[in-house]
Motif scaffolding. Structure first.
Motif, PDB file in Angstrom:
ATOM      1  N   VAL A   1       0.850  -1.187   0.000  1.00  0.00           N
ATOM      2  CA  VAL A   1       0.000   0.000   0.000  1.00  0.00           C
ATOM      3  C   VAL A   1       0.884   1.234   0.000  1.00  0.00           C
ATOM      4  O   VAL A   1       2.030   1.202   0.425  1.00  0.00           O
ATOM      5  N   GLU A   2       0.329   2.307  -0.485  1.00  0.00           N
ATOM      6  CA  GLU A   2       0.987   3.607  -0.430  1.00  0.00           C
ATOM      7  C   GLU A   2       0.240   4.424   0.607  1.00  0.00           C
ATOM      8  O   GLU A   2      -0.980   4.346   0.701  1.00  0.00           O
ATOM      9  N   VAL A   3       0.973   5.211   1.386  1.00  0.00           N
ATOM     10  CA  VAL A   3       0.355   6.043   2.414  1.00  0.00           C
ATOM     11  C   VAL A   3       0.509   7.502   2.008  1.00  0.00           C
ATOM     12  O   VAL A   3       1.602   7.951   1.668  1.00  0.00           O
TER      13      VAL A   3
ATOM     14  N   LYS B   1      -6.991  -2.818  -6.587  1.00  0.00           N
ATOM     15  CA  LYS B   1      -6.279  -1.697  -7.191  1.00  0.00           C
ATOM     16  C   LYS B   1      -7.111  -0.416  -7.180  1.00  0.00           C
ATOM     17  O   LYS B   1      -8.301  -0.437  -7.477  1.00  0.00           O
ATOM     18  N   SER B   2      -6.455   0.659  -6.815  1.00  0.00           N
ATOM     19  CA  SER B   2      -7.042   2.005  -6.796  1.00  0.00           C
ATOM     20  C   SER B   2      -8.155   2.167  -5.769  1.00  0.00           C
ATOM     21  O   SER B   2      -9.035   2.995  -5.926  1.00  0.00           O
ATOM     22  N   HIS B   3      -8.094   1.380  -4.702  1.00  0.00           N
ATOM     23  CA  HIS B   3      -8.994   1.596  -3.575  1.00  0.00           C
ATOM     24  C   HIS B   3      -8.289   2.519  -2.597  1.00  0.00           C
ATOM     25  O   HIS B   3      -7.115   2.341  -2.289  1.00  0.00           O
ATOM     26  N   TRP B   4      -9.007   3.504  -2.104  1.00  0.00           N
ATOM     27  CA  TRP B   4      -8.496   4.504  -1.173  1.00  0.00           C
ATOM     28  C   TRP B   4      -9.230   4.346   0.147  1.00  0.00           C
ATOM     29  O   TRP B   4     -10.453   4.280   0.171  1.00  0.00           O
ATOM     30  N   HIS B   5      -8.479   4.290   1.257  1.00  0.00           N
ATOM     31  CA  HIS B   5      -9.070   4.101   2.576  1.00  0.00           C
ATOM     32  C   HIS B   5      -8.542   5.179   3.514  1.00  0.00           C
ATOM     33  O   HIS B   5      -7.320   5.367   3.636  1.00  0.00           O
TER      34      HIS B   5
ATOM     35  N   VAL C   1      -9.705   6.336  -8.935  1.00  0.00           N
ATOM     36  CA  VAL C   1     -10.424   5.987  -7.709  1.00  0.00           C
ATOM     37  C   VAL C   1     -11.481   4.963  -8.067  1.00  0.00           C
ATOM     38  O   VAL C   1     -12.491   5.288  -8.681  1.00  0.00           O
ATOM     39  N   ASN C   2     -11.238   3.711  -7.684  1.00  0.00           N
ATOM     40  CA  ASN C   2     -12.229   2.664  -7.910  1.00  0.00           C
ATOM     41  C   ASN C   2     -13.136   2.480  -6.699  1.00  0.00           C
ATOM     42  O   ASN C   2     -14.252   2.007  -6.823  1.00  0.00           O
ATOM     43  N   ARG C   3     -12.628   2.814  -5.522  1.00  0.00           N
ATOM     44  CA  ARG C   3     -13.435   2.770  -4.302  1.00  0.00           C
ATOM     45  C   ARG C   3     -12.806   3.726  -3.297  1.00  0.00           C
ATOM     46  O   ARG C   3     -11.607   3.879  -3.237  1.00  0.00           O
ATOM     47  N   LEU C   4     -13.650   4.347  -2.505  1.00  0.00           N
ATOM     48  CA  LEU C   4     -13.211   5.299  -1.495  1.00  0.00           C
ATOM     49  C   LEU C   4     -13.917   4.948  -0.192  1.00  0.00           C
ATOM     50  O   LEU C   4     -15.139   4.882  -0.148  1.00  0.00           O
ATOM     51  N   THR C   5     -13.148   4.684   0.863  1.00  0.00           N
ATOM     52  CA  THR C   5     -13.713   4.353   2.163  1.00  0.00           C
ATOM     53  C   THR C   5     -13.360   5.467   3.136  1.00  0.00           C
ATOM     54  O   THR C   5     -12.181   5.777   3.312  1.00  0.00           O
TER      55      THR C   5
END
Length: 95
Positions: free
Chosen positions: A19-21, A87-91, A55-59
Motif C-alpha cells: 500500500v501507499e500512504v 487496485k485504486s482503492h483509497w481508505h 479511484v475505484n473505491r473510497l472508504t
C-alpha cells in the motif's frame, strides 16, 4: 474496580499487500468546506482524480469530517492500494 475480562479472539494475516500512504492537506474556504461536508466521497474523489489518480473505491470515516466545519486546513491520512484485486482503492486512516 472490577476485574478486566479476558480478551478472546484470533488475528490471522490473510494476505500481504503493498500500500501507499498519503497525507492529504486541503485548504478550505466556506464554499469548499460545505461541499466536503455535503458529499465527502464525491469531493475527495474529484480532488484525487484532479491529481491524476484513479479511484475505484473510497472508504471514509463519516465522523472524521466533524472538524472540517471549524478548520481552514484539513489533514487526513489515506492508504492507496496500487495493484492487485483492490487496485485504486483509497481508505481513510489515522496518522
Amino acid at each position: 474496580m472490577s476485574e478486566r475480562s479476558e480478551v478472546r479472539g484470533t488475528l490471522t494475516k490473510i494476505k500481504e499487500e503493498t500500500v501507499e500512504v498519503y497525507e492529504l492537506v486541503m485548504n478550505l474556504d466556506d464554499s469548499s468546506r460545505e461541499e466536503l461536508r455535503a458529499d465527502p466521497h464525491g469531493f475527495i474523489q474529484r480532488f484525487l482524480e484532479s491529481q491524476g489518480h484513479t479511484v475505484n473505491r473510497l472508504t471514509t470515516d463519516p465522523q472524521g469530517f466533524d472538524n472540517v466545519l471549524r478548520e481552514e486546513t484539513w489533514r487526513s491520512g489515506w492508504h492507496h492500494v496500487p495493484s492487485g484485486p483492490d487496485k485504486s482503492h483509497w481508505h481513510q486512516i489515522f496518522l
